[in-house]
Design a protein around this motif. Structure first.
Motif, PDB file in Angstrom:
ATOM      1  N   GLU A  78       0.845  -1.188   0.000  1.00  0.00           N
ATOM      2  CA  GLU A  78       0.000   0.000   0.000  1.00  0.00           C
ATOM      3  C   GLU A  78       0.883   1.242   0.000  1.00  0.00           C
ATOM      4  OE1 GLU A  78      -2.982   2.174   3.114  1.00  0.00           O
ATOM      5  OE2 GLU A  78      -3.025   0.001   3.010  1.00  0.00           O
ATOM      6  N   ARG A  79       0.490   2.222  -0.783  1.00  0.00           N
ATOM      7  CA  ARG A  79       1.268   3.459  -0.858  1.00  0.00           C
ATOM      8  C   ARG A  79       1.172   4.255   0.426  1.00  0.00           C
ATOM      9  NH1 ARG A  79      -0.333   6.529  -6.240  1.00  0.00           N
ATOM     10  NH2 ARG A  79       1.445   7.798  -5.701  1.00  0.00           N
ATOM     11  N   VAL A  80       2.232   4.984   0.701  1.00  0.00           N
ATOM     12  CA  VAL A  80       2.276   5.928   1.809  1.00  0.00           C
ATOM     13  C   VAL A  80       1.878   7.282   1.237  1.00  0.00           C
ATOM     14  CG1 VAL A  80       3.805   7.102   3.436  1.00  0.00           C
ATOM     15  CG2 VAL A  80       4.086   4.653   3.018  1.00  0.00           C
ATOM     16  N   THR A  81       1.023   8.001   1.944  1.00  0.00           N
ATOM     17  CA  THR A  81       0.645   9.352   1.524  1.00  0.00           C
ATOM     18  C   THR A  81       1.366  10.349   2.413  1.00  0.00           C
ATOM     19  OG1 THR A  81      -1.524   8.621   0.760  1.00  0.00           O
ATOM     20  CG2 THR A  81      -1.274  10.971   1.222  1.00  0.00           C
ATOM     21  N   ILE A  82       1.984  11.335   1.771  1.00  0.00           N
ATOM     22  CA  ILE A  82       2.720  12.385   2.469  1.00  0.00           C
ATOM     23  C   ILE A  82       2.069  13.717   2.145  1.00  0.00           C
ATOM     24  CG2 ILE A  82       4.929  13.619   2.591  1.00  0.00           C
ATOM     25  CD1 ILE A  82       5.089  10.775   3.707  1.00  0.00           C
ATOM     26  N   TRP A  83       1.743  14.510   3.170  1.00  0.00           N
ATOM     27  CA  TRP A  83       1.269  15.880   2.967  1.00  0.00           C
ATOM     28  C   TRP A  83       2.461  16.795   3.203  1.00  0.00           C
ATOM     29  CZ3 TRP A  83      -1.721  12.072   4.921  1.00  0.00           C
ATOM     30  CH2 TRP A  83      -2.975  11.888   4.326  1.00  0.00           C
ATOM     31  N   PHE A  84       2.679  17.728   2.291  1.00  0.00           N
ATOM     32  CA  PHE A  84       3.827  18.615   2.444  1.00  0.00           C
ATOM     33  C   PHE A  84       3.425  20.060   2.192  1.00  0.00           C
ATOM     34  CE2 PHE A  84       3.751  17.757  -2.036  1.00  0.00           C
ATOM     35  CZ  PHE A  84       4.233  18.895  -2.651  1.00  0.00           C
ATOM     36  N   ASP A  85       4.267  20.951   2.670  1.00  0.00           N
ATOM     37  CA  ASP A  85       4.058  22.397   2.586  1.00  0.00           C
ATOM     38  C   ASP A  85       4.832  22.937   1.382  1.00  0.00           C
ATOM     39  OD1 ASP A  85       4.006  25.141   2.901  1.00  0.00           O
ATOM     40  OD2 ASP A  85       4.654  25.122   4.995  1.00  0.00           O
ATOM     41  N   ALA A 108      -0.254  20.196   0.618  1.00  0.00           N
ATOM     42  CA  ALA A 108      -1.249  20.644   1.598  1.00  0.00           C
ATOM     43  C   ALA A 108      -1.586  22.119   1.450  1.00  0.00           C
ATOM     44  CB  ALA A 108      -0.754  20.358   3.014  1.00  0.00           C
ATOM     45  N   CYS A 109      -0.789  22.867   0.688  1.00  0.00           N
ATOM     46  CA  CYS A 109      -1.079  24.294   0.462  1.00  0.00           C
ATOM     47  C   CYS A 109      -2.135  24.503  -0.614  1.00  0.00           C
ATOM     48  CB  CYS A 109       0.194  25.041   0.061  1.00  0.00           C
ATOM     49  SG  CYS A 109       1.327  25.244   1.434  1.00  0.00           S
ATOM     50  N   ASN A 110      -2.378  23.498  -1.419  1.00  0.00           N
ATOM     51  CA  ASN A 110      -3.380  23.596  -2.473  1.00  0.00           C
ATOM     52  C   ASN A 110      -4.767  23.634  -1.832  1.00  0.00           C
ATOM     53  OD1 ASN A 110      -5.293  23.022  -4.467  1.00  0.00           O
ATOM     54  ND2 ASN A 110      -3.888  21.741  -5.626  1.00  0.00           N
ATOM     55  N   PRO A 111      -5.544  24.697  -2.067  1.00  0.00           N
ATOM     56  CA  PRO A 111      -6.861  24.798  -1.420  1.00  0.00           C
ATOM     57  C   PRO A 111      -7.829  23.688  -1.841  1.00  0.00           C
ATOM     58  CG  PRO A 111      -6.555  26.568  -3.010  1.00  0.00           C
ATOM     59  CD  PRO A 111      -5.254  25.842  -2.922  1.00  0.00           C
ATOM     60  N   ASN A 112      -7.542  22.998  -2.934  1.00  0.00           N
ATOM     61  CA  ASN A 112      -8.406  21.900  -3.386  1.00  0.00           C
ATOM     62  C   ASN A 112      -8.018  20.557  -2.771  1.00  0.00           C
ATOM     63  OD1 ASN A 112      -9.896  23.630  -5.076  1.00  0.00           O
ATOM     64  ND2 ASN A 112      -8.305  23.473  -6.634  1.00  0.00           N
ATOM     65  N   THR A 113      -6.963  20.548  -1.991  1.00  0.00           N
ATOM     66  CA  THR A 113      -6.500  19.315  -1.357  1.00  0.00           C
ATOM     67  C   THR A 113      -7.376  18.970  -0.163  1.00  0.00           C
ATOM     68  OG1 THR A 113      -4.211  19.617  -2.025  1.00  0.00           O
ATOM     69  CG2 THR A 113      -4.572  18.284  -0.082  1.00  0.00           C
ATOM     70  N   ARG A 120      -6.064  21.884   8.080  1.00  0.00           N
ATOM     71  CA  ARG A 120      -4.946  22.249   7.212  1.00  0.00           C
ATOM     72  C   ARG A 120      -3.798  22.892   8.003  1.00  0.00           C
ATOM     73  NH1 ARG A 120      -5.250  22.222   1.979  1.00  0.00           N
ATOM     74  NH2 ARG A 120      -7.497  22.448   2.074  1.00  0.00           N
ATOM     75  N   ALA A 121      -4.116  23.754   8.949  1.00  0.00           N
ATOM     76  CA  ALA A 121      -3.069  24.392   9.758  1.00  0.00           C
ATOM     77  C   ALA A 121      -2.273  23.345  10.539  1.00  0.00           C
ATOM     78  CB  ALA A 121      -3.678  25.422  10.705  1.00  0.00           C
ATOM     79  N   ASP A 122      -2.946  22.330  11.041  1.00  0.00           N
ATOM     80  CA  ASP A 122      -2.249  21.258  11.759  1.00  0.00           C
ATOM     81  C   ASP A 122      -1.375  20.445  10.802  1.00  0.00           C
ATOM     82  OD1 ASP A 122      -3.377  22.001  14.173  1.00  0.00           O
ATOM     83  OD2 ASP A 122      -5.055  20.596  13.986  1.00  0.00           O
ATOM     84  N   ILE A 123      -1.894  20.182   9.613  1.00  0.00           N
ATOM     85  CA  ILE A 123      -1.111  19.439   8.600  1.00  0.00           C
ATOM     86  C   ILE A 123       0.160  20.207   8.257  1.00  0.00           C
ATOM     87  CG2 ILE A 123      -1.097  18.934   6.102  1.00  0.00           C
ATOM     88  CD1 ILE A 123      -2.338  16.654   7.422  1.00  0.00           C
ATOM     89  N   LEU A 124       0.042  21.532   8.151  1.00  0.00           N
ATOM     90  CA  LEU A 124       1.186  22.357   7.755  1.00  0.00           C
ATOM     91  C   LEU A 124       2.166  22.609   8.910  1.00  0.00           C
ATOM     92  CD1 LEU A 124      -0.648  24.916   5.463  1.00  0.00           C
ATOM     93  CD2 LEU A 124       0.906  23.086   4.741  1.00  0.00           C
ATOM     94  N   SER A 125       1.722  22.418  10.132  1.00  0.00           N
ATOM     95  CA  SER A 125       2.594  22.713  11.272  1.00  0.00           C
ATOM     96  C   SER A 125       3.606  21.606  11.551  1.00  0.00           C
ATOM     97  CB  SER A 125       1.765  22.980  12.529  1.00  0.00           C
ATOM     98  OG  SER A 125       1.152  21.786  12.978  1.00  0.00           O
ATOM     99  N   ARG A 126       3.298  20.384  11.149  1.00  0.00           N
ATOM    100  CA  ARG A 126       4.175  19.228  11.348  1.00  0.00           C
ATOM    101  C   ARG A 126       4.098  18.344  10.120  1.00  0.00           C
ATOM    102  NH1 ARG A 126       5.789  17.287  16.411  1.00  0.00           N
ATOM    103  NH2 ARG A 126       5.355  15.158  15.824  1.00  0.00           N
ATOM    104  N   PHE A 127       5.069  17.495   9.952  1.00  0.00           N
ATOM    105  CA  PHE A 127       5.089  16.556   8.833  1.00  0.00           C
ATOM    106  C   PHE A 127       4.090  15.442   9.112  1.00  0.00           C
ATOM    107  CE2 PHE A 127       7.199  13.220   6.249  1.00  0.00           C
ATOM    108  CZ  PHE A 127       7.242  13.906   5.047  1.00  0.00           C
ATOM    109  N   HIS A 128       3.243  15.123   8.122  1.00  0.00           N
ATOM    110  CA  HIS A 128       2.224  14.086   8.296  1.00  0.00           C
ATOM    111  C   HIS A 128       2.275  13.068   7.162  1.00  0.00           C
ATOM    112  CE1 HIS A 128       0.545  17.061  11.056  1.00  0.00           C
ATOM    113  NE2 HIS A 128      -0.126  16.068  11.588  1.00  0.00           N
ATOM    114  N   ALA A 129       1.951  11.835   7.512  1.00  0.00           N
ATOM    115  CA  ALA A 129       1.885  10.743   6.547  1.00  0.00           C
ATOM    116  C   ALA A 129       0.743   9.820   6.932  1.00  0.00           C
ATOM    117  CB  ALA A 129       3.192   9.961   6.532  1.00  0.00           C
TER     118      ALA A 129
END
Length: 113
Positions: A3-10, A37-42, A48-57
């Motif tokens: 299964e693929r890993v999903t990474i949200w990035f800034d 994660a900066c894309n408003p359509n994501t 979103r602020a929490d996603i951007l404050s730390r690295f998430h996967a």
């Protein structure tokens, strides 16, 4: 394939963009799905602020943050897999998280460079 890993990035962060560019080059198997994660359509799994404050996967249906998210990303890339396994090893995990928290304190200064 696993299964693929999903990474949200800034994408607004020069450090993040550089790191993600490197990870994309190393991810020759396409094991990671990189999401800006900066894309408003994501769609973000949390605020979103929490996603951007730390690295998430997302790995195996679990949302990971900080060092655990880095470990998941590293495990998905064969050349970095040993580092990812070490970072996920329970006795080592707190050390990686402390190193990540220290990095977060210095991140604003690094971004200004």
């Amino acid at each position: 394939m696993n299964e693929r890993v999903t990474i949200w990035f800034d994408s607004g962060c020069p450090l993040c963009r550089g790191e993600i560019a490197l990870m994309r080059r190393l991810d020759r198997r396409g094991a990671i799905r990189f999401v800006d994660a900066c894309n408003p359509n994501t769609d973000c799994p949390i605020d979103r602020a929490d996603i951007l404050s730390r690295f998430h996967a997302m790995e195996g249906g679990r949302l990971l943050s900080g060092a655990a998210a880095f470990a998941a990303m590293w495990r998905a890339i064969p050349i970095l897999r040993p580092l990812g396994l070490l970072a996920g090893w329970p006795p080592a995990t707190p050390l990686f998280e402390r190193a990540y928290q220290a990095f977060l304190r210095f991140r604003p200064r690094l971004q200004r460079w």
